[in-house]
Scaffold this motif. Structure first.
Motif, mmCIF file in Angstrom:
data_model
loop_
_atom_site.group_PDB
_atom_site.id
_atom_site.type_symbol
_atom_site.label_atom_id
_atom_site.label_comp_id
_atom_site.label_asym_id
_atom_site.label_seq_id
_atom_site.Cartn_x
_atom_site.Cartn_y
_atom_site.Cartn_z
ATOM 1 N N ILE A 43 80.620 -39.366 70.313
ATOM 2 C CA ILE A 43 79.607 -38.400 70.733
ATOM 3 C C ILE A 43 79.013 -37.746 69.492
ATOM 4 C CG2 ILE A 43 79.151 -36.339 72.100
ATOM 5 C CD1 ILE A 43 81.779 -36.989 73.629
ATOM 6 N N GLU A 44 77.717 -37.860 69.318
ATOM 7 C CA GLU A 44 77.070 -37.181 68.195
ATOM 8 C C GLU A 44 77.084 -35.685 68.461
ATOM 9 O OE1 GLU A 44 73.783 -38.643 66.205
ATOM 10 O OE2 GLU A 44 74.250 -40.767 66.524
ATOM 11 N N ALA A 45 77.632 -34.933 67.517
ATOM 12 C CA ALA A 45 77.807 -33.490 67.694
ATOM 13 C C ALA A 45 77.439 -32.741 66.420
ATOM 14 C CB ALA A 45 79.250 -33.192 68.097
ATOM 15 N N PRO A 46 76.172 -32.803 66.003
ATOM 16 C CA PRO A 46 75.762 -32.164 64.741
ATOM 17 C C PRO A 46 75.753 -30.645 64.845
ATOM 18 C CG PRO A 46 73.850 -32.947 65.914
ATOM 19 C CD PRO A 46 75.046 -33.437 66.693
ATOM 20 N N GLY A 47 75.620 -30.007 63.701
ATOM 21 C CA GLY A 47 75.554 -28.549 63.620
ATOM 22 C C GLY A 47 76.382 -28.061 62.453
ATOM 23 N N HIS A 48 77.684 -28.368 62.482
ATOM 24 C CA HIS A 48 78.523 -28.041 61.321
ATOM 25 C C HIS A 48 78.085 -28.868 60.121
ATOM 26 C CE1 HIS A 48 82.002 -27.041 58.904
ATOM 27 N NE2 HIS A 48 82.266 -28.336 58.765
ATOM 28 N N SER A 49 77.725 -30.114 60.379
ATOM 29 C CA SER A 49 77.140 -30.994 59.361
ATOM 30 C C SER A 49 76.207 -31.963 60.079
ATOM 31 C CB SER A 49 78.228 -31.766 58.600
ATOM 32 O OG SER A 49 78.925 -32.635 59.478
#
Length: 265
Positions: free
Chosen positions: A133-139
């Motif tokens: 699952i793509e979960a960007p934000g932190h990086s």
């Protein structure tokens, strides 16, 4: 094993290490499930991790993102012929030696260059399939791994704590909220977190973090609408400066949360 705490929960092996400095405590955890290593730990503890790796049956490894506390021992694994996977966007980053500020080299050690394989699609182990699952934000390259059969998610640095007080400068808070909303659509209970370890009521805790960020965002945007500056809003919501802000020279700070909420919409 000196330097590492090892436990097992629901068939998943968890190994953690701790660094302390000037009032800051930083825990880092890695996980092994059905021969799959999720993250590799910081190279500062390379001796302990390598000893641990040799005691396990590791067939392949995956990095939730490129940061050195998660990828520090990946070069050693790659040299052993163990395939290491990461989001395609950060393959070029890993092919260069990490250039890090002094405090990060002290906390976690460096990270030599290595050549990971691009992660395309789900991950298959001998006995299971894990959804990527793509979960960007932190990086920008951050992913999570979902185990439908066990009702579990490996979340890297997406969770960490239900009440975020500081972030790194490049973090994107609206993206983090979007990633939390995405994960909460899945059916799971347990979270395996890169810095909190095993979180048995994981879905509840992710929901708490999302609610906290949503409430904070509403307050920040209302104050901004009234004409408050980023600095003034930060002082109101976070009156105390975290020790890590001083240690990191501002790379970690509460003000980054405020700025991101306003500017990254």
């Amino acid at each position: 094993m000196r330097g590492l705490r090892v436990e097992k929960y629901n068939g998943v092996v968890c190994a953690g290490c701790t660094v302390k400095l000037l009032g800051s405590r930083l825990d880092t955890f890695i996980f092994i499930d059905d021969g799959l290593l999720i993250d590799t730990g910081p190279s500062r503890f390379a001796r302990e991790y390598i000893q641990f790796f040799r005691s396990q049956s590791i067939k392949l490894a995956v990095l939730t993102h490129f940061h050195e506390d998660h990828s520090g021992n990946a070069p050693w694994l790659a040299l052993q012929g163990i395939p290491v996977y990461i989001h395609p966007s950060s393959v070029p980053v890993c092919r260069r030696r990490a250039e890090l500020p002094l405090y990060r080299r002290f906390f976690w050690g460096g990270r030599d260059r290595f050549s990971p394989r691009p992660l395309n699609g789900d991950l298959e182990t001998e006995n299971k399939n894990l959804s990527v699952i793509e979960a960007p934000g932190h990086s920008f390259d951050h992913i999570a791994l979902y185990d439908r059969e066990k009702g579990a998610v490996f979340t890297g640095d997406l969770f960490v704590t239900p009440k975020t007080k500081i972030t790194m400068r490049p973090e994107n808070v609206p993206q983090i909220m979007g990633s939390l909303r995405l994960l909460l659509r899945y059916d799971f209970q347990t979270v395996y977190c890169g810095h909190a370890g095993v979180v048995k009521n994981g879905k509840e805790m992710l929901a708490r973090k999302l609610a906290h960020l949503e409430n904070m965002s509403g307050e920040v945007l209302e104050l901004h609408r009234r004409g408050w500056s980023i600095s003034a809003i930060n002082k109101k919501i976070f009156p105390k400066t975290a020790p890590l802000t001083y240690i990191s020279g501002g790379e970690w700070a509460s003000q980054h949360i405020i700025r991101s909420i306003i500017e990254d919409r």
